[in-house]
Design a protein around this motif. Structure first.
Motif, mmCIF file in Angstrom:
data_model
loop_
_atom_site.group_PDB
_atom_site.id
_atom_site.type_symbol
_atom_site.label_atom_id
_atom_site.label_comp_id
_atom_site.label_asym_id
_atom_site.label_seq_id
_atom_site.Cartn_x
_atom_site.Cartn_y
_atom_site.Cartn_z
ATOM 1 N N ILE A 1 59.070 -10.748 -34.741
ATOM 2 C CA ILE A 1 58.013 -11.248 -33.862
ATOM 3 C C ILE A 1 58.570 -12.472 -33.149
ATOM 4 O O ILE A 1 58.996 -13.439 -33.792
ATOM 5 N N ARG A 2 58.564 -12.429 -31.812
ATOM 6 C CA ARG A 2 59.146 -13.532 -31.046
ATOM 7 C C ARG A 2 58.089 -14.276 -30.240
ATOM 8 O O ARG A 2 57.062 -13.719 -29.863
ATOM 9 N N ASN A 3 58.391 -15.543 -29.974
ATOM 10 C CA ASN A 3 57.570 -16.378 -29.095
ATOM 11 C C ASN A 3 56.104 -16.395 -29.518
ATOM 12 O O ASN A 3 55.195 -16.239 -28.705
ATOM 13 N N GLU A 4 55.888 -16.599 -30.824
ATOM 14 C CA GLU A 4 54.529 -16.632 -31.377
ATOM 15 C C GLU A 4 54.434 -17.843 -32.301
ATOM 16 O O GLU A 4 55.004 -17.847 -33.391
ATOM 17 N N ARG A 5 53.726 -18.865 -31.876
ATOM 18 C CA ARG A 5 53.717 -20.141 -32.580
ATOM 19 C C ARG A 5 52.500 -20.349 -33.469
ATOM 20 O O ARG A 5 52.464 -21.294 -34.258
ATOM 21 N N GLN A 6 51.499 -19.492 -33.359
ATOM 22 C CA GLN A 6 50.263 -19.749 -34.092
ATOM 23 C C GLN A 6 50.388 -19.526 -35.593
ATOM 24 O O GLN A 6 49.755 -20.227 -36.388
ATOM 25 N N ALA A 7 51.207 -18.565 -36.001
ATOM 26 C CA ALA A 7 51.324 -18.251 -37.433
ATOM 27 C C ALA A 7 51.806 -19.455 -38.231
ATOM 28 O O ALA A 7 51.382 -19.670 -39.365
ATOM 29 N N PHE A 8 52.691 -20.245 -37.655
ATOM 30 C CA PHE A 8 53.225 -21.421 -38.335
ATOM 31 C C PHE A 8 52.562 -22.710 -37.870
ATOM 32 O O PHE A 8 53.027 -23.803 -38.210
ATOM 33 N N VAL B 1 58.772 -23.538 -34.904
ATOM 34 C CA VAL B 1 58.892 -22.146 -35.338
ATOM 35 C C VAL B 1 58.155 -21.255 -34.338
ATOM 36 O O VAL B 1 56.941 -21.337 -34.201
ATOM 37 N N ALA B 2 58.892 -20.419 -33.645
ATOM 38 C CA ALA B 2 58.296 -19.522 -32.665
ATOM 39 C C ALA B 2 58.673 -18.069 -32.903
ATOM 40 O O ALA B 2 58.208 -17.182 -32.184
ATOM 41 N N ASN B 3 59.520 -17.812 -33.910
ATOM 42 C CA ASN B 3 59.974 -16.451 -34.199
ATOM 43 C C ASN B 3 59.999 -16.254 -35.712
ATOM 44 O O ASN B 3 60.289 -17.185 -36.461
ATOM 45 N N TYR B 4 59.705 -15.046 -36.128
ATOM 46 C CA TYR B 4 59.753 -14.776 -37.566
ATOM 47 C C TYR B 4 59.893 -13.276 -37.812
ATOM 48 O O TYR B 4 59.583 -12.441 -36.944
ATOM 49 N N LEU B 5 60.382 -12.954 -39.007
ATOM 50 C CA LEU B 5 60.388 -11.580 -39.472
ATOM 51 C C LEU B 5 59.107 -11.349 -40.249
ATOM 52 O O LEU B 5 58.776 -12.116 -41.160
ATOM 53 N N ALA B 6 58.383 -10.310 -39.901
ATOM 54 C CA ALA B 6 57.217 -9.895 -40.681
ATOM 55 C C ALA B 6 57.692 -8.838 -41.667
ATOM 56 O O ALA B 6 58.216 -7.788 -41.269
ATOM 57 N N ILE B 7 57.533 -9.129 -42.950
ATOM 58 C CA ILE B 7 58.030 -8.239 -44.002
ATOM 59 C C ILE B 7 56.860 -7.371 -44.453
ATOM 60 O O ILE B 7 55.983 -7.808 -45.207
ATOM 61 N N ILE C 1 51.755 -20.269 -44.048
ATOM 62 C CA ILE C 1 51.555 -19.498 -42.819
ATOM 63 C C ILE C 1 50.089 -19.099 -42.694
ATOM 64 O O ILE C 1 49.355 -19.063 -43.678
ATOM 65 N N ASP C 2 49.704 -18.808 -41.477
ATOM 66 C CA ASP C 2 48.387 -18.245 -41.206
ATOM 67 C C ASP C 2 48.539 -16.724 -41.235
ATOM 68 O O ASP C 2 48.964 -16.114 -40.255
#
Length: 259
Positions: free
Chosen positions: A50-57, A69-75, A113-114
């Motif tokens: 997931i790229r360019n998504e800042r709300q989760a963090f 943090v704007a990118n993350y792996l969703a497992i 995380i949210d």
């Protein structure tokens, strides 16, 4: 700076919580997506970048625990399946080490995380659940690291890690057992000692059976939490890379056969 060997990535990896605001470039994202496609096909998991998504963090950034943090792996994987959780650790860490080889940083995250925001931005099919996430991106001041030698980076990263001792990682073995164990087993355990784990509990430990030449991985049930199987998978991958070649069976007590 890039690293050609996965063991190099293990040696320089650390939990990165502060990132450069620069986005992951398209070519890098394409390489990661290709690696994710291969892993998902092999494992039956549903890992996603997931790229360019800042709300989760957002809450973690607001509290100062993370930055940019704007990118993350969703497992994501099958609901209520411990074997899949173990595979998620094994194959998720494989993606992270691939990212480290390409000068990205990452950090496994079980809390902070949210989850609703993550679930809103990733795809979760029927019968699946979100296990956890891993922040990913260019580390803050990554240009400085690019100027350092591999040996210097290893030295710096080693000061950022805490670990149980080799004896704790081989708790069922005595000193003579450890002395007689093959070099590949020792190298595998030493690589596993550098594996990340939830709350740094490091619940995985290893043993060697001299009669059939196999190693086994176990869970310390006094140190486990909800992410113990994920941590077991991560530790197994590190061991396999450190040992040089071979393969694991899944589960607590799973066997490693040297090839």
């Amino acid at each position: 700076m890039s690293y050609t060997q996965l063991i190099d990535a293990i040696n320089i990896r650390s939990a990165v919580r502060r990132y450069d605001p620069a986005p992951i470039d398209e070519d890098m994202a394409r390489q990661l997506d290709m690696a994710l496609d291969a892993v998902n096909t092999l494992s039956g998991l549903h890992l996603q970048l997931i790229r360019n998504e800042r709300q989760a963090f957002g809450p973690a950034v607001d509290s100062g625990r993370f930055a940019n943090v704007a990118n993350y792996l969703a497992i994501v994987g099958p609901r209520g399946d411990n074997e899949s959780r173990e595979k998620a650790g094994f194959y998720g860490e494989r993606i992270i080490l691939t990212a480290v080889q390409r000068s990205l940083g990452a950090c496994w995250v079980a809390a902070s995380i949210d989850r609703e925001q993550v679930e809103r931005h990733c795809s979760i099919d029927s019968g699946e659940e979100l296990y956890l996430v891993a922040a990913i991106g260019y580390p803050e001041h990554h240009e400085d690291y690019a100027q350092r030698s591999y040996e210097d980076v290893v030295q710096v990263q080693s000061t950022h890690r805490t670990s149980k001792s080799f004896e704790e990682f081989t708790r069922s073995m005595n000193d003579e057992d450890r002395r007689l164990a093959p070099a590949w087993f020792t190298a595998g355990v030493e690589a596993a000692m550098k594996a990340p784990s939830a709350r740094n509990l490091q619940p995985a430990w290893f043993s060697y059976n001299a009669e059939d030449g196999t190693a086994a991985a176990h869970i310390d049930y006094q140190a486990q939490d909800n992410h113990a199987f994920n941590d077991l998978g991560i530790a197994k991958l590190h061991f396999q890379i450190g040992a040089g070649s071979g393969s694991w069976t899944w589960g607590d007590g799973g066997l490693f056969t040297r090839q």
